[in-house]
Scaffold this active site. Sequence first.
Site, PDB file in Angstrom:
ATOM      1  N   SER A   3      -9.775   1.700   2.789  1.00 41.15           N
ATOM      2  CA  SER A   3      -8.665   2.487   2.242  1.00 41.15           C
ATOM      3  C   SER A   3      -7.599   1.616   1.597  1.00 41.15           C
ATOM      4  CB  SER A   3      -8.052   3.384   3.321  1.00 41.15           C
ATOM      5  OG  SER A   3      -7.229   2.665   4.200  1.00 41.15           O
TER       6      SER A   3
ATOM      7  N   LYS B 201       0.842  -1.191   0.000  1.00 40.72           N
ATOM      8  CA  LYS B 201       0.000   0.000   0.000  1.00 40.72           C
ATOM      9  C   LYS B 201       0.879   1.244   0.000  1.00 40.72           C
ATOM     10  CE  LYS B 201      -3.876   1.931   2.724  1.00 40.72           C
ATOM     11  NZ  LYS B 201      -4.712   1.701   3.935  1.00 40.72           N
TER      12      LYS B 201
ATOM     13  N   SER C 295      -9.876  -0.961   7.392  1.00 39.10           N
ATOM     14  CA  SER C 295      -9.338  -0.729   6.051  1.00 39.10           C
ATOM     15  C   SER C 295      -8.572  -1.893   5.454  1.00 39.10           C
ATOM     16  CB  SER C 295      -8.446   0.525   6.059  1.00 39.10           C
ATOM     17  OG  SER C 295      -9.251   1.676   6.121  1.00 39.10           O
TER      18      SER C 295
END
Length: 562
Positions: free
Chosen positions: A199, A118, A223
């Site tokens: 997210s 990420k 998330s």
Amino acid sequence: MSSYLLERWSLTFLFLLGVLSMATASPVGPRSCKINPADLPDLIDITIDEISAHLRDGCFSSYQLTSAYIARIRQVNCTFHAVQEINPDALDIAKALDSERSRGKIRGPLHGVPILLKDNIATLDKLNTTAGSYALVGAKVKRDSTVAAKLRSAGAIVLGKVGLSQWSNHRSSNSTPGWSSRHGQITSGYYPGLRPEGSSSGSAVATDLGLALGALGTDTSGSIVTPAWRNNLVGIRPTMGLTSRALVIPISERQDSIGPMARTVKDTAYILSAIAGKCSADNYTSAIPFDKIPEYWRDLNKDSLRGAKIGIPSAVIKDIMNSTDPFRVEFEKAVDIIRDLGATIHENREFTDYEDYKAFTLNFTLYSICGMEFKTGIKKYLNDLAVNPNNIKDAFGLINYTRSDSREEYPDRNVFLWEADTEKLPCEDNTCKVAWDLTQLRYRLGGEGGILGALASAGGPDGLDALIVPAHYAPVDIAAIAGLPVVTVPLGFRSNDTVVEKDERGVVTTAPNEPFGLLFIGKAWDDQKLLNFAYAFEQKTQVRKNGPKQYKRPTAQIKDFL
């Protein structure tokens, strides 16, 4: 570019990359491969065990595997926007790891396996770490984040950075999950334009489509687990402190957790084993109660639910969905399966402070405490950068930059949360009495008034082993605010006659074949137990394997690069 030209370009790219791989791939050692190249597993399904076996037998090299993943990214990324950057050194890293293998050095199960990160997990390489914002393009850290360093040490290839909800959803009150200014709107593979949720959306979509073996995400309040179930994956939010947050762009010091998602429980466990452990730069990891990190993958047992005591917070489920909701219908089927696998089901194991919890999350109190922690944490992160190209030092600087750079799409995507952080909070940082009192409140609401209270309320002196809830609409914050572990595993799909619904930005929120998941929630450091329960359920149901397929899939495979 027209679809015809794009297709021709992709085919040309595949051919040239294949030729390059044949010309430059490093040796893979003695070949004892007995499998026909056409019978190699599809990269949308392949597991770490299969990769390890085929690398060992010389069926392909890590260089060829990495080449195939890069080709797959280039084939579909213009549709899904999941991958933000490909590591320009990925093939060289793969070649070096192949060379190690040929000399008999194998670092472990992840040796030569490409993993995506990420875009808030910092790396000291040619990749950016930006949280999806132009504000940090060109910024450099002084070292790898601890979890990235651990992956590299385990032999994994950092293939690239995936997109996310910008600033991990801590910027705007009017944005969309999966959007950032750098990559646009990420969408899921199960219906055109479907919102990916959470997210860590790029981590989930890329993993689901087989653009890497798996990915790391971050979880402040759902998330990891939310995009994982939305994209038919396994994901774990580890016990807070099991994995280091050092040099990960922060939101909340007392809620952030770093964890993996993959297509199977075992692969998720492999990655968790590689990244877990104590870290001097994150004092929360000092609470880890064991000196040696478990090999979470090694102890998985498909019979682990036999004799387990599993609780259901029935009132919460009734509060969040009615009896005809398809998610609840599938959940009730799952309860029967878990019972058939030998577990004892304890219904009505309630969160005693659930009404206080709802008020806590709805009246902006939760965001206030996270805001104080973000304001503190982001200032430290920005001021520790080795290169800070826009000289942004704190949340005020982020507001000013975002308002001034048209690429950030302000004011269409506002900066409401940052404005609240800087203008409406009672403290300058997270060390004041107000912050401490709110922290104690959230520990109570998630702990003895929530998860821990429900686990202790039945099942003998040791209480229950875990709680289960349907993932859709589930109050995932209730585990996050207490730093407790959660594992999600595929549960089912919406029917293909579902009516399509969209949000105000035209992003699809409800669609045919939309996946949903089952959550196992437990006590701190019970990560192994939860993975075991999820594994038993997965092995019995095989939901991912037997469910609907993505409407668009990359076609590049390892065989194209042999």
